[in-house]
Design an enzyme around this catalytic site. Sequence first.
Site, mmCIF file in Angstrom:
data_model
loop_
_atom_site.group_PDB
_atom_site.id
_atom_site.type_symbol
_atom_site.label_atom_id
_atom_site.label_comp_id
_atom_site.label_asym_id
_atom_site.label_seq_id
_atom_site.Cartn_x
_atom_site.Cartn_y
_atom_site.Cartn_z
ATOM 1 C CE LYS A 11 0.244 1.823 -9.652
ATOM 2 N NZ LYS A 11 -1.137 1.938 -9.420
ATOM 3 C CG ASP A 141 1.708 5.450 -10.737
ATOM 4 O OD1 ASP A 141 1.850 5.895 -9.591
ATOM 5 O OD2 ASP A 141 0.615 5.059 -11.201
HETATM 6 O O1 C5P Z 1 0.887 11.689 -13.289
HETATM 7 P P1 C5P Z 1 -0.132 11.001 -14.148
HETATM 8 O O2 C5P Z 1 -0.096 11.486 -15.577
HETATM 9 O O3 C5P Z 1 -0.095 9.528 -14.055
HETATM 10 O O4 C5P Z 1 -1.550 11.426 -13.565
HETATM 11 C C1 C5P Z 1 -2.739 11.266 -14.278
HETATM 12 C C2 C5P Z 1 -3.788 12.215 -13.734
HETATM 13 O O5 C5P Z 1 -4.137 11.849 -12.401
HETATM 14 C C3 C5P Z 1 -3.302 13.653 -13.621
HETATM 15 O O6 C5P Z 1 -3.573 14.369 -14.776
HETATM 16 C C4 C5P Z 1 -4.107 14.186 -12.451
HETATM 17 O O7 C5P Z 1 -5.373 14.584 -12.901
HETATM 18 C C5 C5P Z 1 -4.313 12.965 -11.571
HETATM 19 N N1 C5P Z 1 -3.342 12.913 -10.445
HETATM 20 C C6 C5P Z 1 -3.516 13.768 -9.361
HETATM 21 N N2 C5P Z 1 -2.617 13.726 -8.333
HETATM 22 C C7 C5P Z 1 -1.572 12.868 -8.346
HETATM 23 C C8 C5P Z 1 -1.393 11.971 -9.432
HETATM 24 C C9 C5P Z 1 -2.308 12.029 -10.468
HETATM 25 O O8 C5P Z 1 -4.465 14.557 -9.311
HETATM 26 N N3 C5P Z 1 -0.714 12.854 -7.331
#
Ligand code: C5P
Length: 317
Positions: A11, A141
Amino acid sequence: MRSYTLIAPAKINLYLEIIGDRPDGYHELAMILQSIDLADKIDVRSISVDTIRVHCNHPQVPTDKSNLAYRAAELMATQFPEAFSKYGGVEITINKHIPVAAGLAGGSTDAAAVLVGIDLLWKLGLTQSELEELGATLGSDVPFCVAGGTAIATGRGEQLSPLPVLDHIYVVLAKYRSLEVSTAWAYKTYRQQFSNSYIRDTESLTARANAVHSGEIVKAILDKNSTKIAQKLHNDLEHVVLPAYLQVLQLREVFGTQEGVLGTMMSGSGPTVFALVESEQQAQAVKLNLRKAIPDEDLELFVTRMTTHGIQVTSSV
Ligand code: C5P
């Protein structure tokens, strides 16, 4: 032993706005996500031993629990213990085409493919929203990657509203092979630098996130107006990634000067930069010109196109 082969598209973010902090430690976001036809191929196979095995053709991709695809299989095993003991273990083979740690959701889309593949292997009959809900526990995601296409994503990125799909725009991607940006670092740095502008009360936070639905880029998407979509591209994370990674800044600048480029932006937390282009011929010309402008072998370039789907099953044996 049954097996399924799935296509797992990457994406790009056409829009990424950081609105404020959430009580769960994440950020409240308003995004527009778009699937592209650069994809990994995932084989998911039942095996007779009670274990999860991951193989990958890419040396940088771990095959243990630190791989999100592994954790997707583990989640299915804990959520559906009867099916796990009935059908045995799972072997996952990832044929990687999407650059790693690139802001293209490569790990998330592989995990989404594993959820879809195991649902089929174990004949669970889960609905799309059940798969998305499981996906949300793995990463922000992952839910989008299940259905793909074009969608507004709010909350952590897991609350999805589909938009009429786009598939007519070409996307040129540029990424330095050796450059990786940690998503956690990008958000943490953004918080350090910009949290004074965060919206704090919950009601205003939700209202601001929902405002994306009537925003100009959504209007441009509804009109399928490529030029306007490209003019309204936005990514707040550029404010922290571009100053820290000058190669990414350079890509943004060089893309911006290329003839035929409608608009350019970093995807997600980077470091991939993309350019939107009207036709395949123009996209190939942009790729060639970028290669001439930056003759660095570390720079990977891809010509791709927006696509209407997320995880697709291509064969079953
Ligand atoms: O959800 P995911 O593991 O992909 O997110 C990776 C990192 O990105 C999280 O640990 C967080 O620090 C940050 N993040 C965030 N807010 C979001 C998505 C991700 O702060 N909405």
